[in-house]
Design a protein around this motif. Structure first.
Motif, mmCIF file in Angstrom:
data_model
loop_
_atom_site.group_PDB
_atom_site.id
_atom_site.type_symbol
_atom_site.label_atom_id
_atom_site.label_comp_id
_atom_site.label_asym_id
_atom_site.label_seq_id
_atom_site.Cartn_x
_atom_site.Cartn_y
_atom_site.Cartn_z
ATOM 1 N N LYS A 33 -36.494 31.592 -34.470
ATOM 2 C CA LYS A 33 -36.376 31.170 -33.068
ATOM 3 C C LYS A 33 -35.195 30.234 -32.868
ATOM 4 O O LYS A 33 -34.671 30.114 -31.769
ATOM 5 C CB LYS A 33 -37.657 30.466 -32.617
ATOM 6 N N VAL A 71 -32.962 19.546 -30.288
ATOM 7 C CA VAL A 71 -33.123 19.664 -28.828
ATOM 8 C C VAL A 71 -33.549 21.068 -28.385
ATOM 9 O O VAL A 71 -33.671 21.333 -27.195
ATOM 10 C CB VAL A 71 -31.839 19.237 -28.086
ATOM 11 N N HIS A 72 -33.776 21.952 -29.348
ATOM 12 C CA HIS A 72 -34.170 23.313 -28.999
ATOM 13 C C HIS A 72 -35.557 23.301 -28.332
ATOM 14 O O HIS A 72 -36.468 22.597 -28.787
ATOM 15 C CB HIS A 72 -34.196 24.184 -30.261
ATOM 16 N N PRO A 73 -35.742 24.065 -27.255
ATOM 17 C CA PRO A 73 -37.034 24.067 -26.540
ATOM 18 C C PRO A 73 -38.247 24.390 -27.421
ATOM 19 O O PRO A 73 -39.318 23.804 -27.238
ATOM 20 C CB PRO A 73 -36.842 25.142 -25.469
ATOM 21 N N GLU A 74 -38.108 25.284 -28.390
ATOM 22 C CA GLU A 74 -39.230 25.611 -29.276
ATOM 23 C C GLU A 74 -39.593 24.434 -30.181
ATOM 24 O O GLU A 74 -40.765 24.172 -30.428
ATOM 25 C CB GLU A 74 -38.916 26.860 -30.108
ATOM 26 N N HIS A 75 -38.575 23.718 -30.655
ATOM 27 C CA HIS A 75 -38.824 22.518 -31.467
ATOM 28 C C HIS A 75 -39.457 21.429 -30.607
ATOM 29 O O HIS A 75 -40.380 20.733 -31.048
ATOM 30 C CB HIS A 75 -37.511 22.028 -32.096
ATOM 31 N N LEU A 76 -38.991 21.288 -29.386
ATOM 32 C CA LEU A 76 -39.532 20.262 -28.494
ATOM 33 C C LEU A 76 -41.002 20.511 -28.163
ATOM 34 O O LEU A 76 -41.769 19.559 -28.003
ATOM 35 C CB LEU A 76 -38.696 20.171 -27.218
ATOM 36 N N LYS A 77 -41.419 21.765 -28.089
ATOM 37 C CA LYS A 77 -42.834 22.090 -27.848
ATOM 38 C C LYS A 77 -43.707 21.556 -28.978
ATOM 39 O O LYS A 77 -44.745 20.935 -28.733
ATOM 40 C CB LYS A 77 -43.033 23.609 -27.757
#
Length: 96
Positions: A33, A71-77
């Motif tokens: 991802k 800062v990737h959205p999947e990491h932030l989730k």
């Protein structure tokens, strides 16, 4: 290549087996991802004498890749779930 090592200590009164399993599953699902993330390993501490609960080791292309991962959205989730129960965190990044 960058090795990213993170140790997490969770709040005793907020962690549950379900929450911990969700965190592990979320972290292990990030490769594929996030382009710069080449490898990730996640493990729970089996030594009750130590203070951290979970260790993460990851390999990323370079420091720019590490910044993109952060800062990737999947990491932030996944990070949002971790922050709900996080007491302490330690991190080391080094070049391979």
């Amino acid at each position: 290549m960058i090795k990213h090592i993170v140790l997490f200590k969770f709040k005793e009164n907020l962690r549950s087996e379900e929450k911990l399993a969700s965190i592990k599953e979320g972290l292990e699902g990030l490769p594929g991802k996030i382009e710069s993330l080449k490898k990730i390993e996640v493990g729970f501490n089996c030594n009750p004498e130590e203070k951290y609960d979970l260790a993460l080791t990851a390999e990323l292309e370079d420091m720019e890749g590490l910044k993109a991962y952060a800062v990737h959205p999947e990491h932030l989730k996944v990070s949002a779930v971790i922050r709900e129960i996080l007491e302490e965190r330690a991190c080391v990044d080094y070049e391979l």
